[in-house]
Motif scaffolding. Structure first.
Motif, PDB file in Angstrom:
ATOM      1  N   THR A  45       0.863  -1.180   0.000  1.00 40.30           N
ATOM      2  CA  THR A  45       0.000   0.000   0.000  1.00 40.30           C
ATOM      3  C   THR A  45       0.896   1.225   0.000  1.00 40.30           C
ATOM      4  N   LEU A  46       0.793   1.986  -1.069  1.00 41.54           N
ATOM      5  CA  LEU A  46       1.528   3.245  -1.115  1.00 41.54           C
ATOM      6  C   LEU A  46       0.564   4.343  -0.691  1.00 41.54           C
ATOM      7  N   GLY A  47       0.816   4.960   0.444  1.00 38.72           N
ATOM      8  CA  GLY A  47      -0.012   6.066   0.901  1.00 38.72           C
ATOM      9  C   GLY A  47       0.421   7.352   0.216  1.00 38.72           C
ATOM     10  N   VAL A  48      -0.551   8.187  -0.146  1.00 36.90           N
ATOM     11  CA  VAL A  48      -0.240   9.487  -0.750  1.00 36.90           C
ATOM     12  C   VAL A  48      -0.899  10.558   0.103  1.00 36.90           C
ATOM     13  N   ILE A  49      -0.062  11.443   0.634  1.00 37.37           N
ATOM     14  CA  ILE A  49      -0.571  12.457   1.565  1.00 37.37           C
ATOM     15  C   ILE A  49      -0.160  13.845   1.096  1.00 37.37           C
ATOM     16  N   GLY A  50      -0.982  14.826   1.429  1.00 35.52           N
ATOM     17  CA  GLY A  50      -0.653  16.212   1.103  1.00 35.52           C
ATOM     18  C   GLY A  50      -1.906  17.064   1.236  1.00 35.52           C
ATOM     19  N   GLU A  51      -1.702  18.360   1.355  1.00 39.49           N
ATOM     20  CA  GLU A  51      -2.832  19.252   1.547  1.00 39.49           C
ATOM     21  C   GLU A  51      -3.743  19.304   0.333  1.00 39.49           C
ATOM     22  N   SER A  52      -4.935  19.828   0.560  1.00 36.75           N
ATOM     23  CA  SER A  52      -5.915  19.964  -0.509  1.00 36.75           C
ATOM     24  C   SER A  52      -5.304  20.692  -1.713  1.00 36.75           C
ATOM     25  N   ILE A 214      -4.996   7.281  -1.080  1.00 41.97           N
ATOM     26  CA  ILE A 214      -4.891   8.739  -1.026  1.00 41.97           C
ATOM     27  C   ILE A 214      -5.686   9.272   0.152  1.00 41.97           C
ATOM     28  N   SER A 215      -5.056  10.128   0.948  1.00 44.27           N
ATOM     29  CA  SER A 215      -5.808  10.751   2.030  1.00 44.27           C
ATOM     30  C   SER A 215      -5.098  12.018   2.477  1.00 44.27           C
ATOM     31  N   HIS A 216      -5.892  12.940   3.056  1.00 45.57           N
ATOM     32  CA  HIS A 216      -5.232  14.097   3.654  1.00 45.57           C
ATOM     33  C   HIS A 216      -5.128  13.892   5.161  1.00 45.57           C
ATOM     34  N   ASP A 217      -5.496  12.691   5.630  1.00 45.30           N
ATOM     35  CA  ASP A 217      -5.482  12.388   7.057  1.00 45.30           C
ATOM     36  C   ASP A 217      -4.290  11.485   7.365  1.00 45.30           C
ATOM     37  N   GLY A 264      -1.270  15.247  19.199  1.00 46.11           N
ATOM     38  CA  GLY A 264      -2.485  14.661  19.738  1.00 46.11           C
ATOM     39  C   GLY A 264      -3.733  15.467  19.447  1.00 46.11           C
ATOM     40  N   GLU A 265      -3.543  16.621  18.828  1.00 45.56           N
ATOM     41  CA  GLU A 265      -4.731  17.399  18.503  1.00 45.56           C
ATOM     42  C   GLU A 265      -5.483  16.698  17.386  1.00 45.56           C
ATOM     43  N   LYS A 266      -6.774  16.908  17.393  1.00 46.05           N
ATOM     44  CA  LYS A 266      -7.563  16.268  16.338  1.00 46.05           C
ATOM     45  C   LYS A 266      -7.627  17.218  15.145  1.00 46.05           C
ATOM     46  N   VAL A 267      -6.602  17.142  14.334  1.00 47.30           N
ATOM     47  CA  VAL A 267      -6.581  18.028  13.177  1.00 47.30           C
ATOM     48  C   VAL A 267      -6.321  17.230  11.924  1.00 47.30           C
ATOM     49  N   LYS A 268      -6.901  17.688  10.875  1.00 44.77           N
ATOM     50  CA  LYS A 268      -6.607  17.099   9.583  1.00 44.77           C
ATOM     51  C   LYS A 268      -5.791  18.129   8.832  1.00 44.77           C
ATOM     52  N   ILE A 269      -4.999  17.645   7.889  1.00 44.89           N
ATOM     53  CA  ILE A 269      -4.053  18.590   7.347  1.00 44.89           C
ATOM     54  C   ILE A 269      -4.664  19.578   6.365  1.00 44.89           C
ATOM     55  N   ASN A 270      -5.971  19.459   6.137  1.00 42.82           N
ATOM     56  CA  ASN A 270      -6.579  20.512   5.341  1.00 42.82           C
ATOM     57  C   ASN A 270      -6.841  21.751   6.191  1.00 42.82           C
ATOM     58  N   ASP A 271      -6.773  21.550   7.514  1.00 44.64           N
ATOM     59  CA  ASP A 271      -7.016  22.698   8.383  1.00 44.64           C
ATOM     60  C   ASP A 271      -5.898  23.723   8.209  1.00 44.64           C
TER      61      ASP A 271
END
Ligand SMILES: Nc1ncnc2c1ncn2[C@@H]1O[C@H](COP(=O)(O)OP(=O)(O)OP(=O)(O)O)[C@@H](O)[C@H]1O
Ligand SMILES: [Mg+2]
Length: 324
Positions: A45-52, A214-217, A264-271
Motif C-alpha cells: 500500500t503506497l499512501g499518498v498524503i498532502g494538503e488539498s 490517497i488521504s489528507h489524514d 495529539g490534537e484532532k486536526v486534519k491537514i486541510n485545516d
C-alpha cells in the motif's frame, strides 16, 4: 524479501490549461502534477498524503488513465500505458479500479445494490449467466461483510460505512490487481473508518491487491500504508517506508505534518492551522523549492534552485537541500 515492481512512474506531468491564448507564453496552466517519478511494488500500500489541491486525485486518475497525462510514462507490468488506445486500455480496466471518497455519489441511486455490483460484470464478464452473476454477487457481499438481504435494496437505505462496503464489493468484482482508494474513508466516522480500513487490509491479503491510498489524514495513512509519499503542489517532497517516515522525517514539510499529528490534537491537514502561511496558488509557483514560501529553514538557494528528489538511503528519498 524481493519486491516485485508493479508500476514504474517516470516524470509524469498533468497540466490543466485554464487560460487559452494564441501564443504559448500567454497561456496559463495549473501544474497539478509536476514531474513525479516513483515505483509501486506488488502487494504493497503506497499512501499518498498532502494538503488539498496538491494533486493527489489528479495523480490517481492519471495512474488509471481516467485522464490523459500531459507527459511522462506509467509503466504497468512492464508496459507503458500512456498512449494506449481505448481498446487496449479496456483490457487493462479490469485490472485497475478506483474507489472514491463519497460512496453515495459513486452509486446510481435508482439502481438496486445487485444492479450496482453487477455493472462491471455486465461489461466485462459476458461469459457469466445471470444465475452465476447473482451467486457471485452474493459471495462478494459476504466478503465485504454484508448479506444477500441487501440485493434488492437501494443505496439511500444504507449507512456511509455500508455504502462504502458495497462500493468495495463492486471495486473487487473483476479481480483487479491495483486499486486506487481516493479518500475512501474520509467521509466516515472514526470507528467505521477503522472497520473499512481493516476490510481493505483483509482483502489485500486475500486477493494480493496493491493499493494506492490517497488521504489528507495522516493518521489514516499511517495505519494502512507500507510506504508513504508526501506531495506538495504537484511535487514529491519525500517518500519512505511508513515507520521510517514517522521516526525519521527529513523534509521540513513532512516534519510539520508529523509534529501536528503527534501533538495529539484532532486536526486534519486541510485545516489552515497546520503550517504558517497559506499554500500558494498553483498558478504562482515561484522558482526554486515549491515549499520555500512556508519553510522555516529556507535559505537563498531554496529560492533559486529546485531540489531534486534524492536517495537518502535505499528506501528513503527526499527533495530538500538541507535534509541532512
Ligand atoms: N479538470 C481540472 N481543470 C483545471 N484544474 C484542475 C482540474 N482538476 C484539478 N485541477 C487543479 O489541480 C490541482 C490539484 O487538484 P487535485 O484535485 O488533484 O488535488 P487533491 O490533492 O486531490 O485535493 P483534495 O485533497 O482537495 O482532494 C488543484 O489546483 C485543482 O484546482
Ligand atoms: Mg482529491
Amino acid at each position: 524479501m524481493d519486491k516485485k515492481l508493479l508500476f514504474e512512474v517516470k516524470d509524469i506531468k498533468k497540466y490543466f490549461l485554464i487560460k487559452k491564448a494564441k501564443k504559448e507564453e500567454d497561456k496559463v496552466y495549473v501544474k497539478a502534477v509536476d514531474g513525479l517519478s516513483f515505483e509501486i511494488y506488488e502487494g504493497e500500500t503506497l499512501g499518498v498524503i498532502g494538503e488539498s489541491g496538491c494533486g493527489k486525485s489528479t495523480l490517481g486518475r492519471n495512474m488509471l488513465r481516467l485522464e490523459e497525462p500531459t507527459s511522462g510514462s506509467i509503466i504497468f507490468k512492464g508496459r507503458d500505458i500512456v498512449g494506449l488506445d481505448k481498446r487496449q486500455m479496456l483490457e487493462l480496466r479490469k485490472e485497475m479500479q478506483f474507489i472514491f471518497q463519497d460512496p453515495h455519489s459513486s452509486m446510481n441511486p435508482k439502481l438496486t445494490i445487485k444492479d450496482i455490483i453487477s455493472e462491471p460484470l455486465d461489461n466485462f464478464r459476458k461469459d457469466m449467466t445471470n444465475e452465476q452473476k447473482t451467486n457471485y454477487i452474493i459471495e462478494l457481499l459476504e466478503i465485504v461483510g454484508l448479506t444477500k438481504d441487501v440485493l434488492n435494496r437501494y443505496p439511500h437505505e444504507f449507512s456511509g460505512g455500508q455504502k462504502q462496503r458495497i462500493v468495495i464489493a463492486r471495486g473487487i468484482a473483476l479481480n483487479p490487481s491495483f486499486v486506487v482508494c481516493d479518500e475512501s474513508v474520509s467521509a466516515l466516522d472514526v470507528s467505521v473508518q477503522a472497520q473499512v480500513i481493516n476490510l481493505l487490509k483483509n482483502l489485500q491479503k486475500k486477493f494480493s491487491l496493491t493499493y494506492m491510498f490517497i488521504s489528507h489524514d495522516l493518521r489514516v495513512i499511517k495505519h494502512i500504508s507500507d510506504r508513504i509519499m508526501v506531495l506538495y503542489l504537484g511535487n514529491i517532497m519525500e517518500i519512505a517506508e511508513s515507520n521510517e517516515l514517522f521516526k525519521n522525517p527529513k523534509h521540513p514539510y513532512t516534519k510539520s505534518l508529523i509534529n501536528l499529528v503527534s501533538s495529539g490534537e484532532k486536526v486534519k491537514i486541510n485545516d489552515k492551522q497546520i503550517l504558517k502561511g497559506e499554500i500558494p496558488s498553483p498558478l504562482q509557483i515561484s522558482a526554486g523549492c515549491p515549499f520555500n514560501t512556508r519553510c522555516p529553514q529556507a535559505q537563498d538557494k531554496c529560492f533559486k534552485e529546485k531540489p531534486l528528489l534524492e536517495d537518502l538511503n535505499e528506501t528513503h528519498k527526499v527533495a530538500c537541500f538541507f535534509a541532512n
